[in-house]
Design a protein around this motif. Structure first.
Motif, short mmCIF file in Angstrom:
data_model
loop_
_atom_site.label_atom_id
_atom_site.label_comp_id
_atom_site.label_asym_id
_atom_site.label_seq_id
_atom_site.Cartn_x
_atom_site.Cartn_y
_atom_site.Cartn_z
N THR A 1 0.60 -40.87 41.32
CA THR A 1 0.73 -41.24 39.91
C THR A 1 -0.08 -40.34 38.98
O THR A 1 -0.39 -40.71 37.86
N ASN B 1 -5.98 -48.40 44.17
CA ASN B 1 -4.86 -47.46 44.27
C ASN B 1 -5.31 -46.00 44.27
O ASN B 1 -4.52 -45.11 43.97
N ASP C 1 4.27 -37.91 40.23
CA ASP C 1 5.52 -38.40 40.82
C ASP C 1 5.99 -37.60 42.04
O ASP C 1 7.12 -37.80 42.50
N ASP D 1 0.93 -45.36 43.77
CA ASP D 1 1.53 -46.58 43.22
C ASP D 1 0.91 -47.85 43.79
O ASP D 1 0.71 -48.82 43.08
N ASP D 2 0.65 -47.85 45.11
CA ASP D 2 0.17 -49.07 45.77
C ASP D 2 -0.71 -48.71 46.96
O ASP D 2 -0.23 -48.33 48.02
N GLN E 1 4.99 -42.58 45.70
CA GLN E 1 4.71 -41.40 44.87
C GLN E 1 3.28 -41.42 44.38
O GLN E 1 2.67 -42.48 44.26
#
Length: 83
Positions: A4, A43, A62, A17-18, A2
């Motif tokens: 952020t 990120n 999200d 997220d990563d 997702q």
């Protein structure tokens, strides 16, 4: 995966997220917008937007981010694959 943060029109940096999941030149999709990753800083993805006939759009915190599965010979939203 997702995003952020909310993403505005013309915004070229997207927080995820990563960032380790991505590489430069990956094609990704948020909603119905196709993007290409230009570079990655931890990120934060720097992208080109509205590719392969998709339309640049706003995105909400999200929202799901997916790898794009398709090719440049067919429209991004036709649901078919071509080898």
């Amino acid at each position: 995966m997702q995003i952020t943060e909310g993403v505005a029109l013309a915004e070229l940096e997207i927080d995820v997220d990563d960032g380790d999941w991505f590489k430069a030149n990956d094609l990704i999709m948020i909603g119905s917008e196709v993007m290409q990753i230009e570079s990655i800083a931890t990120n934060t993805l720097t992208v080109s937007r509205g590719l392969l006939g998709s339309t640049e759009a706003t995105h909400s915190d999200d929202d799901d981010l997916k790898f794009f599965f398709g090719n440049e010979h067919l429209a991004f939203n036709n649901g078919k694959c071509m080898t």
